[in-house]
Design a protein around this motif. Structure first.
Motif, PDB file in Angstrom:
ATOM      1  N   ILE A 195       0.569  -1.010   3.121  1.00  0.00           N
ATOM      2  CA  ILE A 195       0.560  -1.231   1.685  1.00  0.00           C
ATOM      3  C   ILE A 195       1.424  -0.147   1.046  1.00  0.00           C
ATOM      4  O   ILE A 195       1.389   1.017   1.460  1.00  0.00           O
TER       5      ILE A 195
ATOM      6  N   ASP B 122       1.794  -0.502  -4.809  1.00  0.00           N
ATOM      7  CA  ASP B 122       0.627  -1.385  -4.832  1.00  0.00           C
ATOM      8  C   ASP B 122      -0.675  -0.583  -4.943  1.00  0.00           C
ATOM      9  O   ASP B 122      -1.613  -0.985  -5.643  1.00  0.00           O
TER      10      ASP B 122
ATOM     11  N   GLU C 122      -0.999   0.587  -8.548  1.00  0.00           N
ATOM     12  CA  GLU C 122      -1.384  -0.484  -9.458  1.00  0.00           C
ATOM     13  C   GLU C 122      -2.894  -0.745  -9.391  1.00  0.00           C
ATOM     14  O   GLU C 122      -3.537  -0.977 -10.418  1.00  0.00           O
ATOM     15  N   ASN C 123      -3.458  -0.680  -8.217  1.00  0.00           N
ATOM     16  CA  ASN C 123      -4.904  -0.904  -8.091  1.00  0.00           C
ATOM     17  C   ASN C 123      -5.722   0.283  -8.590  1.00  0.00           C
ATOM     18  O   ASN C 123      -6.901   0.119  -8.944  1.00  0.00           O
TER      19      ASN C 123
ATOM     20  N   SER D 296      -4.322  -7.823   2.195  1.00  0.00           N
ATOM     21  CA  SER D 296      -3.078  -7.508   2.881  1.00  0.00           C
ATOM     22  C   SER D 296      -3.205  -7.772   4.370  1.00  0.00           C
ATOM     23  O   SER D 296      -2.284  -8.272   5.005  1.00  0.00           O
TER      24      SER D 296
END
Length: 520
Positions: free
Chosen positions: A449, A453, A456-457, A484
């Motif tokens: 990942i 990403d 953003e989480n 993922s």
């Protein structure tokens, strides 16, 4: 008695009229002489050669210097055939903008103080004043008085040209008594240039440059670069990367910035190349911003597709100042510079005529021109520069482009690991430990990942409820990691199924040909 007085009065009036006529005749004589001189000068300039006029001008100036004890030195804004802005002019401009000197001027120019926050403008910034055009200030140095004046004069062109008229000529003029000539030449001017350079660096605004798409290297009036203030907040402390790897990169950058004498001693231009590669979203652009903030360098974002040819590329290089990072992002997509060196494809005359007009509009920068830009003779014009390439697919690049000596450091920015996650959790959530960290660490070791990403989480959606936001954000990240994994497994299954189908198809296509051979 009365008649004698009357005669005396009339005689005085007559004398006054005669004197008036004499004055008028004198002025008329001077006017006639001036007109004659102007006529003779015009005839002289028309019928006599320029060489003779130049010689007379030289002797006339020598005659003036016998009675005029002052020496004048001019600092032009632009020098050389390429009209590059003079570093000496910029240093003098910064030196004269100091408050101790500009306070004596009557006409001033106002601008925001460019030191401090780095934005260089805004209500909170202080105002600095500098000399306006056609203004004069007096400076003193070791007991000598020196007179500085700011001048502007339009350049006259006697020829017809399709290019725009040249810009006005700006310059600073330094005047001083000739008895101070040695003092000015040996001590004062070096003092002005050194102090002006220091003031310029102090008030310097870091800028983000991009090359102009309408730039024409043959039109010297058009500048190749446009800029805005560089205000990216990224630092190496906020980058999601292994601490040891970050420390190694920081040490390398600092060593480069302090290595002027070293590079001079080993006979190499003062520059260094960095290749940043990795999947999208791994922080390549953020790394460049952190480099600029660490070293206090300007950033030049070079768009190769907007450069007309190799000559224009060299002209852009000459306009880049020191303390700069030259960035070519996604170098594999910029031009046809990726892969092995390819031979030119043969085209018929009809194809050439068909697409010739389109090709003229496209960039003609070649791999050879880019290599010369990086480490050829032209790359030594200037110093203290970093050249940074970014790419998502390093295997597509020509080995000649990224070999050691051109790209000195190859830095892989890969998927997020647990150390990078802890940096992001501290930046976004303000936490160093949590009960969910162990589960996240286990998932990060198994899955890929990107830091983008993860960030953003971890972005809080409820600022007021921090505790709840932390729990929610970490849970969202775990969910994203689980998804993922499912996507990767599905992708591997699809890839395996596609490979099997391809093998079966090849065998089926080969079977008839084998049977035919047997039948024969």
């Amino acid at each position: 008695m009365l008649s004698a007085l009357t005669l005396t009065t009339e005689r005085e009036k007559g004398q006054r009229e005669i004197s008036k006529m004499g004055v008028q005749e004198t002025w008329a004589g001077w006017g006639s002489a001036l007109a004659s001189a102007m006529f003779l000068w015009a005839m002289f300039g028309q019928y006599f050669s320029g060489i003779l006029g130049d010689r007379l001008g030289v002797y006339a100036m020598k005659l003036v210097y016998l009675f005029y004890p002052y020496i004048e030195i001019t600092f032009e804004e632009y020098t050389g055939e390429l009209l590059r802005r003079s570093h000496a002019y910029a240093a003098v401009e910064s030196y004269l903008s100091a408050s101790s000197r500009s306070k004596h001027a009557r006409r001033l120019k106002a601008d925001y103080d460019r030191s401090g926050s780095g934005s260089g403008s805004g209500p909170g910034s202080a105002i600095i004043l500098s000399m306006d055009d056609h203004e004069e200030v007096i400076d003193s140095f070791s007991g000598a008085k020196l007179y500085w004046s700011s001048q502007i004069a339009p350049l006259e062109s006697h020829s017809i040209s399709f290019y725009p008229s040249p810009p006005d000529r700006r310059f600073y003029r330094l005047s001083f008594h000739r008895r101070h000539r040695d003092l000015v030449a040996n001590s004062y001017i070096p003092h002005v240039l050194d102090e002006g350079k220091a003031i310029g660096l102090k008030n310097r605004v870091r800028r983000l440059y991009t090359n102009n798409t309408s730039y024409d290297s043959y039109d010297f009036r058009k500048l190749g670069w446009s800029h805005v203030h560089f205000e990216h907040p990224a630092t190496f402390e906020t980058i999601a990367m292994d601490p040891e790897k970050k420390r190694d990169i920081v040490d390398d950058l600092i060593a480069f910035s302090r290595g002027k004498e070293f590079y001079s001693r080993v006979g190499k231009p003062w520059k260094r190349g960095y290749l940043l590669y990795g999947p999208p979203g791994t922080g390549k652009s953020t790394m460049i911003a952190a480099m600029a903030n660490l070293l206090d360098y300007d950033v030049y974002d070079l768009e190769l597709t907007a450069v007309k040819n190799n000559s224009a590329l060299r002209k852009l290089l000459l306009e880049i100042s020191g303390k700069a990072i030259i960035v070519l992002e996604d170098i594999d997509c910029s031009l046809d510079l990726s892969g092995k060196r390819k031979q030119e494809r043969e085209k018929s005359e009809e194809e050439v005529k068909k697409i010739g007009s389109e090709e003229n509009k496209e960039s003609k920068v070649t791999l050879s021109g880019l290599l010369n830009f990086i480490d050829g003779l032209w790359s030594a014009c200037g110093g203290e520069r970093l050249v940074v390439f970014t790419t998502n697919f390093v295997e597509k690049l020509d080995p000649a482009l990224i070999r050691r000596g051109r790209m000195d450091r190859h830095i892989e920015l890969s998927y997020c690991d647990f150390e990078g996650f802890k940096v992001l959790a501290r930046n976004y959530l303000g936490i160093k430990e949590h009960t969910l960290f162990e589960k996240i660490q286990r998932l990060l070791e198994e899955r890929n990942i990107t830091p983008a990403d993860v960030a953003e989480n971890l972005m809080p959606k409820k600022v007021k409820e921090v505790a709840v936001s932390v729990e929610v954000c970490l849970t969202n990240l775990i969910q994203a990691l689980m998804e993922s994994k499912l996507k990767s497994a599905k992708g591997e299954e699809e890839m395996l199924a596609g490979t099997v189908a391809k093998v079966v198809e090849e065998k089926e296509s080969a079977a008839p040909s084998t049977l035919n051979d047997v039948a024969r």
